[in-house]
Structures are given as C-alpha cells and as structure tokens.
Scaffold this motif. Structure first.
Motif, PDB file in Angstrom:
ATOM      1  N   VAL A  81       0.845  -1.202   0.000  1.00 12.13           N
ATOM      2  CA  VAL A  81       0.000   0.000   0.000  1.00 12.13           C
ATOM      3  C   VAL A  81       0.874   1.243   0.000  1.00 12.13           C
ATOM      4  O   VAL A  81       0.680   2.161  -0.802  1.00 12.13           O
ATOM      5  N   ASP A  82       1.876   1.270   0.870  1.00 14.78           N
ATOM      6  CA  ASP A  82       2.786   2.425   0.931  1.00 14.78           C
ATOM      7  C   ASP A  82       3.630   2.517  -0.338  1.00 14.78           C
ATOM      8  O   ASP A  82       3.861   3.609  -0.865  1.00 14.78           O
ATOM      9  N   THR A  83       4.088   1.366  -0.824  1.00  9.98           N
ATOM     10  CA  THR A  83       4.941   1.346  -2.017  1.00  9.98           C
ATOM     11  C   THR A  83       4.209   1.924  -3.219  1.00  9.98           C
ATOM     12  O   THR A  83       4.755   2.763  -3.950  1.00  9.98           O
ATOM     13  N   ILE A  84       2.974   1.493  -3.440  1.00 11.49           N
ATOM     14  CA  ILE A  84       2.209   1.987  -4.593  1.00 11.49           C
ATOM     15  C   ILE A  84       1.891   3.470  -4.429  1.00 11.49           C
ATOM     16  O   ILE A  84       2.072   4.265  -5.358  1.00 11.49           O
ATOM     17  N   TYR A  85       1.441   3.847  -3.242  1.00 13.26           N
ATOM     18  CA  TYR A  85       1.116   5.260  -3.018  1.00 13.26           C
ATOM     19  C   TYR A  85       2.355   6.140  -3.214  1.00 13.26           C
ATOM     20  O   TYR A  85       2.298   7.170  -3.891  1.00 13.26           O
ATOM     21  N   ASN A  86       3.474   5.734  -2.623  1.00 13.47           N
ATOM     22  CA  ASN A  86       4.707   6.532  -2.723  1.00 13.47           C
ATOM     23  C   ASN A  86       5.180   6.666  -4.163  1.00 13.47           C
ATOM     24  O   ASN A  86       5.679   7.721  -4.568  1.00 13.47           O
ATOM     25  N   LEU A  87       5.016   5.592  -4.940  1.00 10.58           N
ATOM     26  CA  LEU A  87       5.404   5.655  -6.345  1.00 10.58           C
ATOM     27  C   LEU A  87       4.558   6.681  -7.092  1.00 10.58           C
ATOM     28  O   LEU A  87       5.087   7.548  -7.797  1.00 10.58           O
ATOM     29  N   ILE A  88       3.237   6.597  -6.944  1.00  9.57           N
ATOM     30  CA  ILE A  88       2.347   7.519  -7.664  1.00  9.57           C
ATOM     31  C   ILE A  88       2.594   8.955  -7.199  1.00  9.57           C
ATOM     32  O   ILE A  88       2.643   9.883  -8.017  1.00  9.57           O
ATOM     33  N   HIS A  89       2.775   9.142  -5.907  1.00 13.37           N
ATOM     34  CA  HIS A  89       3.082  10.476  -5.378  1.00 13.37           C
ATOM     35  C   HIS A  89       4.359  11.014  -6.008  1.00 13.37           C
ATOM     36  O   HIS A  89       4.416  12.168  -6.460  1.00 13.37           O
ATOM     37  N   TYR A  90       5.384  10.171  -6.056  1.00 14.78           N
ATOM     38  CA  TYR A  90       6.655  10.596  -6.652  1.00 14.78           C
ATOM     39  C   TYR A  90       6.472  10.980  -8.128  1.00 14.78           C
ATOM     40  O   TYR A  90       6.942  12.029  -8.571  1.00 14.78           O
ATOM     41  N   LEU A  91       5.794  10.122  -8.877  1.00 15.24           N
ATOM     42  CA  LEU A  91       5.617  10.380 -10.307  1.00 15.24           C
ATOM     43  C   LEU A  91       4.850  11.678 -10.561  1.00 15.24           C
ATOM     44  O   LEU A  91       5.153  12.413 -11.504  1.00 15.24           O
ATOM     45  N   LEU A  92       3.863  11.957  -9.734  1.00 14.38           N
ATOM     46  CA  LEU A  92       3.040  13.149  -9.940  1.00 14.38           C
ATOM     47  C   LEU A  92       3.674  14.424  -9.381  1.00 14.38           C
ATOM     48  O   LEU A  92       3.618  15.474 -10.024  1.00 14.38           O
ATOM     49  N   ILE A  93       4.268  14.330  -8.227  1.00  7.60           N
ATOM     50  CA  ILE A  93       4.705  15.545  -7.519  1.00  7.60           C
ATOM     51  C   ILE A  93       6.205  15.817  -7.649  1.00  7.60           C
ATOM     52  O   ILE A  93       6.626  16.963  -7.814  1.00  7.60           O
ATOM     53  N   GLU A  94       7.014  14.774  -7.580  1.00 10.87           N
ATOM     54  CA  GLU A  94       8.457  14.986  -7.456  1.00 10.87           C
ATOM     55  C   GLU A  94       9.265  14.748  -8.723  1.00 10.87           C
ATOM     56  O   GLU A  94      10.302  15.383  -8.921  1.00 10.87           O
TER      57      GLU A  94
END
Length: 196
Positions: A81-94
C-alpha cells in the motif's frame, strides 16, 4: 560510442523532447531535422520513416525510463500500500522528467497513435502491461504476507491505479497545475487503505 550511434541517439532524444511538448502528429521530420541539425540523409540512414523513429523512441527511451521510474520502485519488500502510493506520489509531484503541462508521454502516444498504428499499439501495450503486471505482483506478495486482504483482485487494483494515474495526468495537463494531483492522491491513499 560510435559516431553513427551517437547521431541516432541524438535524433531519438531530441525528437522525443519535441514530441513530448508538441505531440507526435504535429511534429514533422523537418522540425526534428531543425532541432537535431542532422541532414535528411542522416535521418533516413537511421530510420525508414517517422513511425520507425517513433517506435524506436518507445522501445529505446520510454521502456528504460519506465523500468527505472515506474517498475524498479515497486520491487521492494515493504508494505505494498505504501509502495504503490509513494510511487504515484513521486511520479506526480516529485519526478522532474514528467512535466505537468505535457502529461504522460506513454498516455500521449497511446491517445495519438494506438488506433492508427498497430506497431505503436503493440509497443505501448507492452509497456503498460509490464507496469500493471509488476504492480499486481506487488499486491499478490502483500496478500501472501497478510498485508492485503485475501479477497482483493490484484490485477483489478493495478488496472484501477494505473488508469487513475493516466486520467489525473490529463486533468492536470488541461489546467497546467500540479494542485490537481492533490485531491487524486488523497483519494488514492483512502482507496489503497481499504485493501488492508
């Protein structure tokens, strides 16, 4: 690197930058020649036509980017759950490569070319299915570890997350504003937490 290989890579990289900004169909070979400063003869030495170059961009530039930015971050032993969320957050924001005003290059190619060219469709489907398959495998592993509920369909979740990512990229592209991503990320986190 041999001179010919360097020229070919230069064409691919600069053509991709143009296509990412302007779109595939509106980028002409003349635009590419002007940006790369290679002759028509040099271009046609490396590629039979623009479509062959486009397929090379997908296979030689986008696939490695996908492998390092979209797939490698999923391959860890942390909570899915954290891995998928962190990936999408990174791709969109960072992620600095993916520009909000230009959207997702794979999605752009898909919208422009998949229905017109079966080679594009095949290459793009290969890329997206690799991402979905890897994400689904992370979810399956999470089920095995008791981090994800047993009744969860891993492929459906992966498809849902990937389609949401593509969709929000388009919304933000229209508004040219990363703030659009924030409400999506909030709902994505809420959704992913229901998988536990």
């Amino acid at each position: 690197m041999k001179k010919a290989e360097g020229t070919r890579l230069n064409i691919l990289q600069k053509a991709f930058a143009l296509i990412y900004e302007k779109g595939y169909q509106t980028t002409s070979i003349d635009d590419i020649l002007a940006t790369t400063q290679v002759t028509k003869g040099a271009f046609y030495y490396h590629f039979k036509n623009k479509d062959e170059m486009g397929i090379a961009i997908i296979n030689e530039l986008l696939k490695p980017i996908l492998a390092s930015s979209f797939i490698a971050p999923l391959q860890n032993d942390k909570n899915p759950v954290d891995t998928i969320y962190n990936l999408i957050h990174y791709l969109l924001i960072e992620d600095e490569f993916l520009q909000v005003q230009h959207g997702c290059p794979v999605a752009n190619f898909t919208q422009e070319m998949a229905s017109w060219n079966k080679d594009f469709s095949h290459a793009l489907n290969e890329i997206t299915q690799q991402w979905v398959k890897t994400m689904a495998a992370v979810i399956v592993k999470g089920k095995e570890k008791g981090q994800i509920r047993d009744d969860i369909n891993a492929r459906q979740v992966a498809m849902f997350v990937a389609s949401g990512y593509w969709g929000i990229r388009n919304f933000a592209k229209l508004e040219n504003d990363k703030k659009v991503y924030l409400s999506y990320l909030k709902e994505l986190k809420r959704y992913l937490n229901t998988l536990k």
